[in-house]
Scaffold this active site. Structure first.
Site, PDB file in Angstrom:
ATOM      1  CG  ASN A 235     119.401  53.717  -7.543  1.00 14.64           C
ATOM      2  OD1 ASN A 235     118.332  54.023  -7.015  1.00 14.64           O
ATOM      3  ND2 ASN A 235     120.415  53.226  -6.871  1.00 14.64           N
TER       4      ASN A 235
ATOM      5  NE  ARG B  73     118.257  50.041  -5.155  1.00 12.37           N
ATOM      6  CZ  ARG B  73     118.628  50.760  -4.104  1.00 12.37           C
ATOM      7  NH1 ARG B  73     118.996  52.003  -4.256  1.00 12.37           N
ATOM      8  NH2 ARG B  73     118.610  50.238  -2.930  1.00 12.37           N
TER       9      ARG B  73
ATOM     10  CG  HIS C 284     121.316  46.363   0.842  1.00 14.32           C
ATOM     11  ND1 HIS C 284     121.605  46.433   2.184  1.00 14.32           N
ATOM     12  CD2 HIS C 284     121.421  47.620   0.373  1.00 14.32           C
ATOM     13  CE1 HIS C 284     121.857  47.684   2.526  1.00 14.32           C
ATOM     14  NE2 HIS C 284     121.751  48.430   1.438  1.00 14.32           N
TER      15      HIS C 284
ATOM     16  NE  ARG D 221     118.514  53.534   7.060  1.00  7.46           N
ATOM     17  CZ  ARG D 221     118.889  53.009   5.894  1.00  7.46           C
ATOM     18  NH1 ARG D 221     119.529  51.849   5.860  1.00  7.46           N
ATOM     19  NH2 ARG D 221     118.618  53.629   4.772  1.00  7.46           N
TER      20      ARG D 221
ATOM     21  CD  GLU E 232     123.347  47.394  -4.855  1.00  7.71           C
ATOM     22  OE1 GLU E 232     124.261  48.190  -4.576  1.00  7.71           O
ATOM     23  OE2 GLU E 232     122.279  47.352  -4.247  1.00  7.71           O
TER      24      GLU E 232
END
Ligand code: ADP
Length: 398
Positions: free
Chosen positions: A7, A91, A180, A241, A385
């Site tokens: 990743n 990823r 995601h 965010r 993940e």
């Protein structure tokens, strides 16, 4: 087969080596401050000691070279040679409309990922650098790209289109993509297994609540809506965010504060969310929980607003799917935050949810946290993940 899961960010790189047969993680770690002074690698073989080494990493190729050296190190390594690494799973953040599934990496796939750079200017170029570095160091090892957006490509047009002139979709592919996806896919499938029900016959809402947060509606095994949009800024209130806002706020604040649109968007990405709502207290939910215990009004405001937005999205997905069988909580906050789960579920009485408070306070395992009588089931499913990427990679390489 051992799968190396990578990743790759702009200045960091997370990795895990996973045995695809036993699905166990054999070693994992992190390279930080790549290309910046003071770079370091953390390496942790399963069952062994975690080591942190500060060493120069001028670029990602050097970072991956150090990862491969650590994995094959005579004393602390977990494989004898690179031949024992059967494939690499990368990823990739944005696959645009091109990738509805993972893909074996070849020149054509690399070119298609590059075409999506515009849509994820911070992430995709970094992901591509990771691919390039692995290609240099392990030229014959097959590699697979696993996209954050792919799972959401089943959304119907009415869910992915914005109410703006259609020509912007045609010309620039301005639409909702969602992120995601690997987590939403993994968690929704796992929920069906835990419930002992048919995945193809369930209406599931997945709440991935971490530093970045998103919700998705998964109907009969397919994603039909999700809260993030063209970029990860849309949807829930997150750590830093803003999530959904009136788009006119951008011009309004730019005028009031003498900022450019770009600067306002930077505030929306980095200084908003629960950090902004708590008047700068913290973006970390552990601090907000501490604040709540002390009746801190900044923490209470941030927490209540965050949970309200999550509940509102779940309510809208009840409409999108014409009902909900199960709600899953996952990621840092979703897995570890009984208070957040309580606040959210309290607002969803109309779904006939009855939380079992004892179960809601457990953590670290797949769990149904509602009573047997609860009409809608609520589950905590720790996401994984890396394992999902390793599974996809093994399936394509075989
Ligand atoms: P990322 O989006 O960076 O992958 P994670 O899914 O790891 O994020 O979630 C990170 C967030 O999870 C932290 O910012 C913190 O708010 C929250 N978190 C982690 N552990 C706990 C805990 N024990 N209790 C409450 N919140 C937690």
């Amino acid at each position: 087969m051992n799968i190396l899961v990578i990743n790759c960010g702009s200045s960091s790189l997370k990795f895990q080596l996973i045995d695809s047969e036993s699905e166990k993680c054999i070693a994992k770690g992190l390279c930080e401050r790549i290309g910046i002074e003071g770079s370091m690698i953390t390496y942790a073989p399963e069952g062994g000691e975690k080591e942190k080494t500060t060493t120069p990493m001028p670029d990602h190729t050097e970072a991956i070279r150090l990862v491969l050296n650590a994995l094959t190190n005579e004393k602390t390594g977990v494989v004898k040679s690179l031949d024992e690494i059967g494939a690499v799973g990368h990823r990739i953040v944005h696959g645009g409309e091109k990738f509805t599934y993972s893909a074996i990496i070849n020149d054509e796939v690399i070119a298609a990922i590059k075409e999506c750079n515009d849509l994820a200017p911070l992430h995709n170029p970094a992901n591509l650098i990771g691919i390039d570095a692995c290609k240099t160091l392990m030229p014959t090892t097959p590699m697979v790209a696993v996209f954050d957006t792919a799972f959401h490509q089943t959304m119907p047009e009415e869910a992915y289109l914005y109410g703006i002139p259609y020509e912007y979709y045609e010309k620039y592919k301005v639409r909702r993509y969602g992120f995601h996806g690997t987590s939403h896919s993994y968690v929704s499938k796992r929920a069906a297994e835990v419930l002992g029900e048919d995945y193809e016959n369930l209406k599931i809402v997945v709440c991935h609540l971490g530093n970045g947060s998103s919700v998705s509606a998964v109907k009969n095994g397919k994603c039909v809506d999700t809260s993030m949009g063209l970029t990860p800024l849309e949807g829930l209130i997150m750590g830093t965010r803003s999530g959904d806002i009136d788009p006119a706020i951008i011009e309004f604040l730019a005028n009031k504060e003498g900022m450019t649109a770009q600067e306002v968007v930077n505030v929306l990405n980095k200084k908003s969310g629960v950090l902004g709502l708590s008047a700068g207290l913290s973006s970390d939910f552990r601090d907000l929980e501490d604040g709540l215990a002390k009746n801190d009004e900044n923490a209470i405001r941030a927490m209540k607003t965050f949970c309200y937005r999550v509940a509102k999205y779940i309510g809208s997905y009840a409409a999108a799917m014409n009902g909900i069988d199960a709600i899953c909580f996952t990621a840092g906050v979703g897995e570890n935050g009984p208070i957040v789960r309580n606040f959210v579920c309290d607002r969803l009485q109309f779904l006939g949810i009855e939380l079992d408070q004892e179960l809601n306070n457990k953590r670290g395992q797949d769990l149904v946290i509602t009573t047997p009588e609860s009409k809608t089931k609520v589950l905590v499913i720790p996401t994984n993940e890396e394992l999902a990427i390793a599974r996809e990679t093994a399936a394509l390489v075989k």
